[in-house]
Design an enzyme around this catalytic site. Structure first.
Site, PDB file in Angstrom:
ATOM      1  N   HIS A  48     -19.912 -29.165  34.734  1.00 22.59           N
ATOM      2  CA  HIS A  48     -20.122 -30.610  34.791  1.00 22.59           C
ATOM      3  C   HIS A  48     -21.385 -30.845  35.595  1.00 22.59           C
ATOM      4  O   HIS A  48     -21.541 -30.259  36.659  1.00 22.59           O
ATOM      5  CB  HIS A  48     -18.995 -31.291  35.558  1.00 22.59           C
ATOM      6  CG  HIS A  48     -17.688 -31.244  34.865  1.00 22.59           C
ATOM      7  ND1 HIS A  48     -17.532 -31.561  33.539  1.00 22.59           N
ATOM      8  CD2 HIS A  48     -16.466 -30.942  35.320  1.00 22.59           C
ATOM      9  CE1 HIS A  48     -16.266 -31.451  33.216  1.00 22.59           C
ATOM     10  NE2 HIS A  48     -15.599 -31.065  34.280  1.00 22.59           N
ATOM     11  N   ASP A  93     -19.245 -31.052  27.058  1.00 23.58           N
ATOM     12  CA  ASP A  93     -20.535 -31.591  27.516  1.00 23.58           C
ATOM     13  C   ASP A  93     -20.712 -33.066  27.174  1.00 23.58           C
ATOM     14  O   ASP A  93     -21.833 -33.536  26.981  1.00 23.58           O
ATOM     15  CB  ASP A  93     -21.720 -30.814  26.916  1.00 23.58           C
ATOM     16  CG  ASP A  93     -21.602 -29.327  27.141  1.00 23.58           C
ATOM     17  OD1 ASP A  93     -21.291 -28.948  28.277  1.00 23.58           O
ATOM     18  OD2 ASP A  93     -21.814 -28.562  26.185  1.00 23.58           O
TER      19      ASP A  93
HETATM   20  P1  GDP Z   1     -19.562 -32.591  31.048  1.00 27.41           P
HETATM   21  O1  GDP Z   1     -19.315 -31.136  31.098  1.00 27.41           O
HETATM   22  O2  GDP Z   1     -18.728 -33.261  30.009  1.00 27.41           O
HETATM   23  O3  GDP Z   1     -19.469 -33.253  32.382  1.00 27.41           O
HETATM   24  O4  GDP Z   1     -21.038 -32.796  30.544  1.00 27.41           O
HETATM   25  P2  GDP Z   1     -22.401 -32.202  31.160  1.00 27.41           P
HETATM   26  O5  GDP Z   1     -22.413 -32.437  32.594  1.00 27.41           O
HETATM   27  O6  GDP Z   1     -22.649 -30.842  30.698  1.00 27.41           O
HETATM   28  O7  GDP Z   1     -23.452 -33.076  30.401  1.00 27.41           O
HETATM   29  C1  GDP Z   1     -23.691 -34.353  30.686  1.00 27.41           C
HETATM   30  C2  GDP Z   1     -25.148 -34.482  31.055  1.00 27.41           C
HETATM   31  O8  GDP Z   1     -25.605 -35.731  30.710  1.00 27.41           O
HETATM   32  C3  GDP Z   1     -25.416 -34.370  32.542  1.00 27.41           C
HETATM   33  O9  GDP Z   1     -26.697 -33.840  32.756  1.00 27.41           O
HETATM   34  C4  GDP Z   1     -25.349 -35.806  33.021  1.00 27.41           C
HETATM   35  O10 GDP Z   1     -26.067 -36.060  34.199  1.00 27.41           O
HETATM   36  C5  GDP Z   1     -25.978 -36.499  31.854  1.00 27.41           C
HETATM   37  N1  GDP Z   1     -25.469 -37.827  31.574  1.00 27.41           N
HETATM   38  C6  GDP Z   1     -24.169 -38.261  31.642  1.00 27.41           C
HETATM   39  N2  GDP Z   1     -24.098 -39.535  31.208  1.00 27.41           N
HETATM   40  C7  GDP Z   1     -25.352 -39.896  30.839  1.00 27.41           C
HETATM   41  C8  GDP Z   1     -25.906 -41.079  30.275  1.00 27.41           C
HETATM   42  O11 GDP Z   1     -25.231 -42.056  29.984  1.00 27.41           O
HETATM   43  N3  GDP Z   1     -27.250 -41.060  30.000  1.00 27.41           N
HETATM   44  C9  GDP Z   1     -28.044 -39.997  30.272  1.00 27.41           C
HETATM   45  N4  GDP Z   1     -29.352 -40.074  29.973  1.00 27.41           N
HETATM   46  N5  GDP Z   1     -27.557 -38.870  30.811  1.00 27.41           N
HETATM   47  C10 GDP Z   1     -26.228 -38.816  31.086  1.00 27.41           C
END
Ligand code: GDP
Length: 424
Positions: A41, A13
């Site tokens: 994701h 995440d």
């Molecule tokens: P992944 O499985 O590693 O892709 O992670 P997730 O998708 O579960 O979690 C990432 C979350 O953080 C998602 O809701 C993204 O839209 C959000 N996100 C990613 N980068 C950023 C950021 O730089 N700032 C903010 N506020 N949200 C972000």
């Protein structure tokens, strides 16, 4: 030409999806090489907001070929549901956009059920499985008790293979767990439904990857979860059942001779973790609630509140090492803007000593965090696009992490949108 891997450095995440979505611009192929539909994701782009579980994140870009490699737990039922879900928002997954390795094992209908039965048996000693059948799937894969996607193209032989597996699996279902057994009729319905639908996507992905490589196309490997969940190098037994490391990408994609040139490790500006297991820098109570709310830290797959805490330098340094990261993307820096002082877990206390090496998993329960504080920046940074426009305190925080983990931070993400990124 170069091949990239985007991998999680911590517990998952970290925001890998948004980095893949960003970097697919330069890549003609995006490959998932491990894991299944047990994590998600989150991607926000011009089509809307998506939680992808199995589909590679390149699915939104025209002209990009997306591959589910042989290392992936291909769940035909979930895959079809996901294809339908993105189609509802105008993204159509045609066979020229998605390829499934003929050597990928299929997650069979009983794997999900077995996952639930085992978690119920464990009761309060549960591992926090998402009950997507991943652990039973990989156990069966290595016991050679699954069918390969390519077998769907040879139905007469497949039915005989499935009938043998059915007989064997029913022994476990009925005699170990006292559950109901499966029938061939149920399997036939599964074959005629979702399995029939995924047939047009199945091919030899190794052949395809070699052709793409010869044509000079950049390939992007997309990992699920993070270093600390790797089956061999993670926090055993609270890991996933596959290798989340970049080193596994060539094996799990179908073309073991491919080289990964750049390994982009994704690190969140603070720590989060879903499920059970040691999480040394964990916060509880009000300060945890505030950070969870600020970062929207609820599981993409389960909606479960994530465990949160300050960035864990000890775990992150280890994650960088085992991934062999060559570049770091630090995400969600904007979320920390509300804090006056930014906490960091710089060391662990273990056995009366202060340590900076990540301990052997069985010792993690005894580790206590050593917390230091850095100055906060106290202003909204979500609109910043250039490194030099970040407040000095925010730059200092990034530089401190960079120095501590021993890897350059080339990207700083300040929001979920595609362009909310600072490239250093
Ligand atoms: P992944 O499985 O590693 O892709 O992670 P997730 O998708 O579960 O979690 C990432 C979350 O953080 C998602 O809701 C993204 O839209 C959000 N996100 C990613 N980068 C950023 C950021 O730089 N700032 C903010 N506020 N949200 C972000």
């Amino acid at each position: 030409m170069a091949n990239y891997a985007i991998v999680g450095i911590n517990w998952g995440d970290e925001g890998k999806g948004r980095m893949v979505d960003l970097l697919t611009e330069n890549c003609g192929v995006v490959v998932r090489y491990q894991g299944g539909g047990n994590a998600g994701h989150t991607i926000i782009n011009e089509y809307g907001k998506f939680a992808l579980h199995l589909l590679p994140s390149g699915i939104f870009r025209d002209g990009v070929v997306n591959i589910l490699g042989n290392g992936v737990a291909v769940d035909p039922e979930n895959l079809c549901a996901e294809i339908d879900a993105v189609a509802e928002k105008g993204v159509f997954v045609t066979p020229d956009k998605l390829k499934i390795s003929d050597r990928a094992s299929l997650l069979l209908p009983w794997h999900r059920e077995l996952d639930g039965l085992e978690e119920a048996r464990l009761a309060d000693k549960q591992f926090g499985s998402t009950k997507q059948g991943i652990a039973p799937f990989y156990s069966d894969k290595y016991a050679k008790k699954t069918v390969l996607a390519g077998e769907l193209l040879h139905p007469e032989r497949l039915r005989e293979h499935l009938s043998d597996l059915l007989e064997w699996k029913n022994l476990t279902l009925t005699r170990v767990y006292g559950a109901e057994g499966y029938t061939m009729e149920k399997l036939d319905a599964w074959l005629a439904g979702c399995c029939e639908r995924i047939k047009p996507y199945i091919c030899d992905t190794g052949l395809l990857l070699r052709e793409k490589q010869a044509d000079g196309v950049n390939i992007l490997f997309e990992a699920q979860l993070g270093s600390l969940r790797d089956i061999d190098y993670g926090i055993h037994p609270y890991t996933t059942s596959s290798n989340t490391l970049a080193a596994y990408a060539p094996i799990g994609c179908g073309c073991p001779s491919l080289k990964v040139d750049e390994i982009i490790g994704v690190v969140k500006a603070y720590s989060t973790c879903v499920g059970e297991g040691p999480f040394t820098a964990e916060w509880f109570g009000e300060e945890a609630e505030r950070l969870r709310e600020a970062g929207g830290e609820y599981g993409a797959k389960t909606g479960r509140p994530r465990r949160v805490g300050p960035i864990d330098i000890v775990a992150t340094r280890y994650g960088v090492e085992v991934q062999g990261a060559t570049n770091i993307a630090l995400t969600k820096l904007d979320v920390l803007s509300y804090m006056e002082k930014i906490p960091v877990c710089s060391h662990y206390k273990l056995g009366g000593e202060t340590v900076d090496r990540f301990p052997f998993p069985a010792l993690l329960d005894e580790a206590e965090p050593v917390i230091e504080y850095m100055d906060g920046w106290g202003e909204d940074i979500s609109g910043v696009r250039r490194w030099e426009d970040l407040p000095e305190a925010a730059r200092n925080y990034v530089l401190y992490i960079e120095e501590q983990i021993g890897c350059r931070i080339g990207y700083v993400s300040v929001g979920p949108e595609r362009d909310s990124i600072i490239v250093r």
